[in-house]
Design an enzyme around this catalytic site. Structure first.
Site, PDB file in Angstrom:
ATOM      1  N   HIS A  55      52.764  62.036  -2.380  1.00  0.00           N
ATOM      2  CA  HIS A  55      53.400  61.902  -1.074  1.00  0.00           C
ATOM      3  C   HIS A  55      52.679  60.839  -0.238  1.00  0.00           C
ATOM      4  O   HIS A  55      51.467  60.872  -0.098  1.00  0.00           O
ATOM      5  CB  HIS A  55      53.366  63.258  -0.377  1.00  0.00           C
ATOM      6  CG  HIS A  55      54.269  63.384   0.799  1.00  0.00           C
ATOM      7  ND1 HIS A  55      55.613  63.131   0.744  1.00  0.00           N
ATOM      8  CD2 HIS A  55      53.998  63.734   2.073  1.00  0.00           C
ATOM      9  CE1 HIS A  55      56.150  63.332   1.934  1.00  0.00           C
ATOM     10  NE2 HIS A  55      55.178  63.699   2.763  1.00  0.00           N
ATOM     11  N   ASP A  73      58.689  40.028  -7.407  1.00  0.00           N
ATOM     12  CA  ASP A  73      59.223  38.998  -8.283  1.00  0.00           C
ATOM     13  C   ASP A  73      58.084  38.259  -8.982  1.00  0.00           C
ATOM     14  O   ASP A  73      56.908  38.516  -8.736  1.00  0.00           O
ATOM     15  CB  ASP A  73      60.160  38.061  -7.517  1.00  0.00           C
ATOM     16  CG  ASP A  73      59.503  37.348  -6.344  1.00  0.00           C
ATOM     17  OD1 ASP A  73      58.294  37.046  -6.405  1.00  0.00           O
ATOM     18  OD2 ASP A  73      60.217  37.076  -5.360  1.00  0.00           O
ATOM     19  N   SER A 111      62.703  38.719  -3.758  1.00  0.00           N
ATOM     20  CA  SER A 111      62.969  39.919  -4.570  1.00  0.00           C
ATOM     21  C   SER A 111      61.707  40.773  -4.618  1.00  0.00           C
ATOM     22  O   SER A 111      61.083  40.949  -5.665  1.00  0.00           O
ATOM     23  CB  SER A 111      63.415  39.522  -5.971  1.00  0.00           C
ATOM     24  OG  SER A 111      64.632  38.830  -5.928  1.00  0.00           O
ATOM     25  N   ASN A 112      61.341  41.284  -3.458  1.00  0.00           N
ATOM     26  CA  ASN A 112      60.126  42.077  -3.306  1.00  0.00           C
ATOM     27  C   ASN A 112      60.436  43.255  -2.397  1.00  0.00           C
ATOM     28  O   ASN A 112      61.143  43.112  -1.407  1.00  0.00           O
ATOM     29  CB  ASN A 112      59.018  41.234  -2.675  1.00  0.00           C
ATOM     30  CG  ASN A 112      58.760  39.974  -3.459  1.00  0.00           C
ATOM     31  OD1 ASN A 112      58.190  40.014  -4.530  1.00  0.00           O
ATOM     32  ND2 ASN A 112      59.201  38.841  -2.930  1.00  0.00           N
TER      33      ASN A 112
END
Length: 147
Positions: free
Chosen positions: A20, A28, A121-122
């Protein structure tokens, strides 16, 4: 032998360690991962696997309550941005500058480097518990992660 899901033993082991409020980054091919970070590199060749394939496979294994992306992702990578909005319906969403993202991610528990070549793309993800409420609220499942 494991029958399905993530077959990469190292990645599966690292995902199993998340608790948690632990954090991870799926990035990328060009993201500057901090030195000394815990990294599982799943890249095979340029574009394989993609950011989205990796994200979907991870989401089949772990629940996340919130995520953060670059504030320019919608402009630089609209397809993935729109797909994230469809995938994450109940999670808290944040958009920050690249510098803020790099600062936020410097102490992530895990980095998963993909072979994605598309810009921005992260994603930074914050895990949540596996209790029934969290699964019902934040659970995301994909039958086919290849798309």
């Amino acid at each position: 032998m494991k029958k399905g899901g993530i077959m990469n033993a190292r990645l599966m082991g690292e995902l199993t360690k998340l608790r948690h409020y632990d954090t991870m980054v799926i990035c990328d091919i060009g993201y500057p991962i901090p030195k000394g970070a815990n990294v599982v590199d799943v890249s095979l060749t340029a574009g394989i696997p993609t950011f989205m394939q990796t994200l979907k496979a991870v989401l089949n294994e772990v629940n996340f309550a919130e995520y953060t992306v670059f504030d320019f992702m919608e402009e630089a990578n609209k397809e993935y941005y729109d797909e994230l909005k469809q995938i994450f319906k109940n999670q808290d969403a944040h958009e920050v500058s690249m510098d803020e993202f790099r600062e936020l991610t410097k102490d992530a528990n895990l980095f998963v480097r993909t072979a994605e070549t598309r810009p921005a793309s992260n994603i930074y993800l914050v895990s949540c518990s596996g209790d029934d409420w969290s699964v019902d609220t934040y659970g995301v499942q994909f039958d086919d992660v290849s798309k």
